[in-house]
Write a protein that holds these residues in place. Structure first.
Motif, mmCIF file in Angstrom:
data_model
loop_
_atom_site.group_PDB
_atom_site.id
_atom_site.type_symbol
_atom_site.label_atom_id
_atom_site.label_comp_id
_atom_site.label_asym_id
_atom_site.label_seq_id
_atom_site.Cartn_x
_atom_site.Cartn_y
_atom_site.Cartn_z
ATOM 1 N N LYS A 1 -0.729 1.586 -7.866
ATOM 2 C CA LYS A 1 0.215 2.012 -6.822
ATOM 3 C C LYS A 1 -0.530 2.587 -5.623
ATOM 4 O O LYS A 1 -0.142 2.369 -4.475
ATOM 5 N N GLN A 2 -1.603 3.314 -5.886
ATOM 6 C CA GLN A 2 -2.397 3.866 -4.791
ATOM 7 C C GLN A 2 -3.065 2.761 -3.974
ATOM 8 O O GLN A 2 -3.132 2.845 -2.742
ATOM 9 N N ASN A 3 -3.533 1.708 -4.637
ATOM 10 C CA ASN A 3 -4.141 0.569 -3.926
ATOM 11 C C ASN A 3 -3.099 -0.156 -3.072
ATOM 12 O O ASN A 3 -3.384 -0.552 -1.934
ATOM 13 N N ILE A 4 -1.905 -0.335 -3.618
ATOM 14 C CA ILE A 4 -0.817 -0.974 -2.864
ATOM 15 C C ILE A 4 -0.464 -0.113 -1.651
ATOM 16 O O ILE A 4 -0.290 -0.620 -0.542
ATOM 17 N N PHE B 1 13.858 13.201 -1.964
ATOM 18 C CA PHE B 1 13.428 14.602 -1.957
ATOM 19 C C PHE B 1 11.938 14.704 -2.279
ATOM 20 O O PHE B 1 11.251 15.585 -1.768
ATOM 21 N N HIS B 2 11.429 13.808 -3.131
ATOM 22 C CA HIS B 2 9.997 13.823 -3.466
ATOM 23 C C HIS B 2 9.144 13.559 -2.218
ATOM 24 O O HIS B 2 8.127 14.219 -2.010
ATOM 25 N N ILE B 3 9.575 12.619 -1.398
ATOM 26 C CA ILE B 3 8.832 12.329 -0.171
ATOM 27 C C ILE B 3 8.953 13.480 0.825
ATOM 28 O O ILE B 3 7.978 13.857 1.479
ATOM 29 N N THR C 1 5.772 3.946 -5.682
ATOM 30 C CA THR C 1 4.673 3.402 -4.889
ATOM 31 C C THR C 1 4.821 3.819 -3.436
ATOM 32 O O THR C 1 3.832 4.143 -2.766
ATOM 33 N N VAL C 2 6.049 3.858 -2.949
ATOM 34 C CA VAL C 2 6.312 4.337 -1.583
ATOM 35 C C VAL C 2 5.909 5.809 -1.465
ATOM 36 O O VAL C 2 5.386 6.241 -0.437
ATOM 37 N N GLN C 3 6.102 6.555 -2.528
ATOM 38 C CA GLN C 3 5.681 7.961 -2.538
ATOM 39 C C GLN C 3 4.166 8.065 -2.347
ATOM 40 O O GLN C 3 3.685 8.966 -1.648
ATOM 41 N N LEU D 1 -0.639 9.245 1.514
ATOM 42 C CA LEU D 1 -1.711 8.786 2.409
ATOM 43 C C LEU D 1 -1.410 9.118 3.864
ATOM 44 O O LEU D 1 -2.310 9.468 4.626
ATOM 45 N N LEU D 2 -0.151 9.006 4.244
ATOM 46 C CA LEU D 2 0.227 9.334 5.622
ATOM 47 C C LEU D 2 -0.056 10.795 5.949
ATOM 48 O O LEU D 2 -0.477 11.114 7.061
#
Length: 192
Positions: free
Chosen positions: A14-17, A63-65, A38-40, A45-46
């Motif tokens: 997921k981190q690579n994606i 909420f996690h994001i 994966t979006v999280q 990274l952002l």
């Protein structure tokens, strides 16, 4: 599986994606970060790229994001309100759909439970499927972040055909038959 167990399953993949997805974001864009694990990872990274982050307008329903961004200096961060699904800590339903129509979205980053061999994207929650469909139509470009463990599988509800998505970002363990299908149907894809 619970959100916490899903968030640690295939974490490196997921981190690579997410790292590949980060490369598609341009300064000044408005982006929607949906609720997938994966979006999280993309949100994490952002936060590390403050110059890029501070140039963006970000919309989310997770909420996690929001928690990931809480200590950042991002100025344009919007949260779609609505009914809360507590197991995943996301919003959905009429109010989220209504708020979504107020935004112009350059890029949306979404997840899904599965892609089957007919290249149909599916998921388990009907309300979330409705929201994803609206996100796709409200965005200039939609990128599906999905790891290979979800390939050649089917969940209960149809989101859309893969041709409605502008790009798929998955991992190098993606089954060869799926990669061949992407090529046959001219599906833009990145193997991270």
């Amino acid at each position: 599986p619970t959100y916490n167990s899903r968030s640690t399953h295939n974490l490196e993949t997921k981190q690579n994606i997410a790292a590949a997805a980060l490369q598609t974001i341009r300064p000044g864009e408005s982006i929607l970060l949906e609720s997938g694990t994966t979006v999280q990872e993309l949100a994490k990274l952002l936060v590390q790229d403050t110059a890029l982050l501070n140039s963006l307008c970000i919309i989310t329903l997770s909420f996690h994001i929001m928690e990931i961004f809480k200590d950042s200096n991002i100025d344009k961060l919007y949260f779609l309100g609505g009914r809360v699904r507590k197991n995943d800590m996301i919003t959905y339903g009429h109010y989220a759909l209504s708020m979504l129509q107020d935004f112009h979205i350059d890029k949306a980053f979404i997840g899904a439970a599965a892609i089957d061999s007919s290249l149909t994207i599916t998921d388990y929650f009907d309300e979330e499927v409705l929201l994803r469909r609206k996100i796709i139509t409200a965005s200039n470009e939609t990128l599906l972040l999905i790891d290979s463990s979800k390939m050649n599988k089917t969940a209960f509800f149809t989101i859309c055909k893969l041709e409605e998505i502008q790009q798929v970002i998955t991992d190098t363990n993606c089954p060869q038959e799926m990669i061949e299908l992407f090529a046959q149907r001219n599906i833009s894809h990145i193997l991270a």
